[in-house]
Motif scaffolding. Structure first.
Motif, PDB file in Angstrom:
ATOM      1  N   PRO A   1       0.836  -1.204   0.000  1.00 24.56           N
ATOM      2  CA  PRO A   1       0.000   0.000   0.000  1.00 24.56           C
ATOM      3  C   PRO A   1       0.873   1.257   0.000  1.00 24.56           C
ATOM      4  O   PRO A   1       1.878   1.321   0.709  1.00 24.56           O
ATOM      5  CB  PRO A   1      -0.796  -0.106   1.303  1.00 24.56           C
ATOM      6  N   LEU A   2       0.496   2.244  -0.807  1.00 26.38           N
ATOM      7  CA  LEU A   2       1.289   3.465  -0.914  1.00 26.38           C
ATOM      8  C   LEU A   2       0.875   4.511   0.109  1.00 26.38           C
ATOM      9  O   LEU A   2       1.541   5.540   0.244  1.00 26.38           O
ATOM     10  CB  LEU A   2       1.184   4.017  -2.338  1.00 26.38           C
ATOM     11  N   ALA A   3      -0.200   4.261   0.825  1.00 26.82           N
ATOM     12  CA  ALA A   3      -0.675   5.145   1.897  1.00 26.82           C
ATOM     13  C   ALA A   3      -1.560   4.309   2.828  1.00 26.82           C
ATOM     14  O   ALA A   3      -1.967   3.202   2.466  1.00 26.82           O
ATOM     15  CB  ALA A   3      -1.483   6.311   1.323  1.00 26.82           C
ATOM     16  N   GLN A   4      -1.840   4.819   3.992  1.00 24.46           N
ATOM     17  CA  GLN A   4      -2.749   4.204   4.972  1.00 24.46           C
ATOM     18  C   GLN A   4      -2.322   2.802   5.408  1.00 24.46           C
ATOM     19  O   GLN A   4      -3.151   1.987   5.792  1.00 24.46           O
ATOM     20  CB  GLN A   4      -4.175   4.145   4.433  1.00 24.46           C
ATOM     21  N   PHE A   5      -1.011   2.506   5.358  1.00 21.22           N
ATOM     22  CA  PHE A   5      -0.545   1.166   5.704  1.00 21.22           C
ATOM     23  C   PHE A   5      -0.898   0.798   7.147  1.00 21.22           C
ATOM     24  O   PHE A   5      -1.439  -0.271   7.405  1.00 21.22           O
ATOM     25  CB  PHE A   5       0.969   1.042   5.483  1.00 21.22           C
ATOM     26  N   LYS A   6      -0.595   1.692   8.097  1.00 14.42           N
ATOM     27  CA  LYS A   6      -0.860   1.381   9.508  1.00 14.42           C
ATOM     28  C   LYS A   6      -2.358   1.163   9.745  1.00 14.42           C
ATOM     29  O   LYS A   6      -2.748   0.222  10.429  1.00 14.42           O
ATOM     30  CB  LYS A   6      -0.334   2.484  10.422  1.00 14.42           C
ATOM     31  N   ALA A   7      -3.197   1.999   9.166  1.00 18.80           N
ATOM     32  CA  ALA A   7      -4.650   1.858   9.327  1.00 18.80           C
ATOM     33  C   ALA A   7      -5.119   0.515   8.774  1.00 18.80           C
ATOM     34  O   ALA A   7      -5.960  -0.162   9.383  1.00 18.80           O
ATOM     35  CB  ALA A   7      -5.381   3.004   8.638  1.00 18.80           C
ATOM     36  N   LEU A   8      -4.578   0.112   7.624  1.00 15.91           N
ATOM     37  CA  LEU A   8      -4.961  -1.166   7.035  1.00 15.91           C
ATOM     38  C   LEU A   8      -4.512  -2.329   7.922  1.00 15.91           C
ATOM     39  O   LEU A   8      -5.286  -3.257   8.164  1.00 15.91           O
ATOM     40  CB  LEU A   8      -4.372  -1.311   5.627  1.00 15.91           C
ATOM     41  N   MET A   9      -3.281  -2.291   8.414  1.00 14.52           N
ATOM     42  CA  MET A   9      -2.790  -3.371   9.281  1.00 14.52           C
ATOM     43  C   MET A   9      -3.615  -3.449  10.566  1.00 14.52           C
ATOM     44  O   MET A   9      -3.963  -4.545  11.026  1.00 14.52           O
ATOM     45  CB  MET A   9      -1.310  -3.179   9.623  1.00 14.52           C
ATOM     46  N   ASP A  10      -3.947  -2.298  11.152  1.00 13.77           N
ATOM     47  CA  ASP A  10      -4.790  -2.285  12.359  1.00 13.77           C
ATOM     48  C   ASP A  10      -6.150  -2.910  12.066  1.00 13.77           C
ATOM     49  O   ASP A  10      -6.676  -3.691  12.863  1.00 13.77           O
ATOM     50  CB  ASP A  10      -4.981  -0.855  12.878  1.00 13.77           C
ATOM     51  N   ALA A  11      -6.722  -2.570  10.909  1.00 20.32           N
ATOM     52  CA  ALA A  11      -8.034  -3.109  10.534  1.00 20.32           C
ATOM     53  C   ALA A  11      -7.950  -4.616  10.285  1.00 20.32           C
ATOM     54  O   ALA A  11      -8.840  -5.374  10.694  1.00 20.32           O
ATOM     55  CB  ALA A  11      -8.563  -2.390   9.296  1.00 20.32           C
TER      56      ALA A  11
END
Length: 157
Positions: free
Chosen positions: A126-136
Motif C-alpha cells: 500500500p502506498l498510503a494508509q498502511f498502519k490503518a490497514l494493518m490495524d483493521a
C-alpha cells in the motif's frame, strides 16, 4: 448482560492493472493505491515495467544485489489474509496464503507489507494508509483477498 460485537473478516479486492486495493476490513472501507511486483512501493528506486503489469504475474524474482530482477505482481486468484505479524525482514505484514487450486506459476511467499527501499517482488505494498490497514486486518483477524487483472472483470490475455 454483557454483549460483544465481532468484527467481520476482511474482504479485499486487488486490481493489478489499476494498482487499487479496495474493500472492507475492521469495520472500515478502504480504497487505496498499492503496488505489486517490479519493485513497486520502493522508497529508493523507480519501479520496473513488471510493476502492476497483469501480463507479468509469472515473472519470478531472480538474483541478488546488482543482478536482482524483481518478480511480477502476485498471481490471480483468491488468498487467505492472515492476521498481521512481525516479519524479520518486512516488519509488520500480513501473509497471503493462496486458496487451493490457484495456479501459482512456481511463485510463493506473498504478503501485504509496507514501503521500503526494495519495494515489491510480488507482494502488495500500500502506498498510503498502511498502519490503518494493518490495524483493521488485525481487528478483523485477517480475511480474504481476491486478485483480479483489472476493474470491471477485464481480461488481458
Amino acid at each position: 448482560m454483557i454483549t460483544t460485537t465481532t468484527v467481520p473478516k476482511a474482504n479485499l479486492i486487488y486490481y493489478i492493472y489499476e494498482g487499487v486495493l479496495s474493500g472492507n476490513a475492521g469495520g472500515r472501507h478502504f480504497q487505496l493505491f498499492a503496488a505489486s511486483g517490479g519493485g513497486g512501493g520502493s522508497t529508493k528506486h523507480e519501479p520496473s515495467t513488471s510493476a502492476n503489469n497483469p501480463y507479468m504475474t509469472g515473472l519470478r524474482t531472480r538474483g541478488k544485489g546488482a543482478r536482482h530482477r524483481h518478480g511480477g505482481p502476485l498471481p490471480l486468484g483468491r488468498y487467505k489474509i492472515h492476521r498481521p505479524a512481525k516479519h524479520p525482514h518486512l516488519g509488520r505484514s500480513a501473509f497471503l496464503e493462496p486458496f487451493q487450486g490457484i495456479p501459482m506459476l512456481g511463485r510463493s511467499g506473498f504478503f501485504i507489507h509496507g514501503r521500503g527501499p526494495h519495494g515489491s517482488d510480488g507482494c502488495i505494498v500500500p502506498l498510503a494508509q498502511f498502519k490503518a490497514l494493518m490495524d483493521a486486518l488485525e481487528s478483523s483477524d485477517g480475511g480474504t483477498l481476491h486478485v483480479l487483472e483489472a476493474t470491471g472483470g477485464t481480461r488481458f490475455a
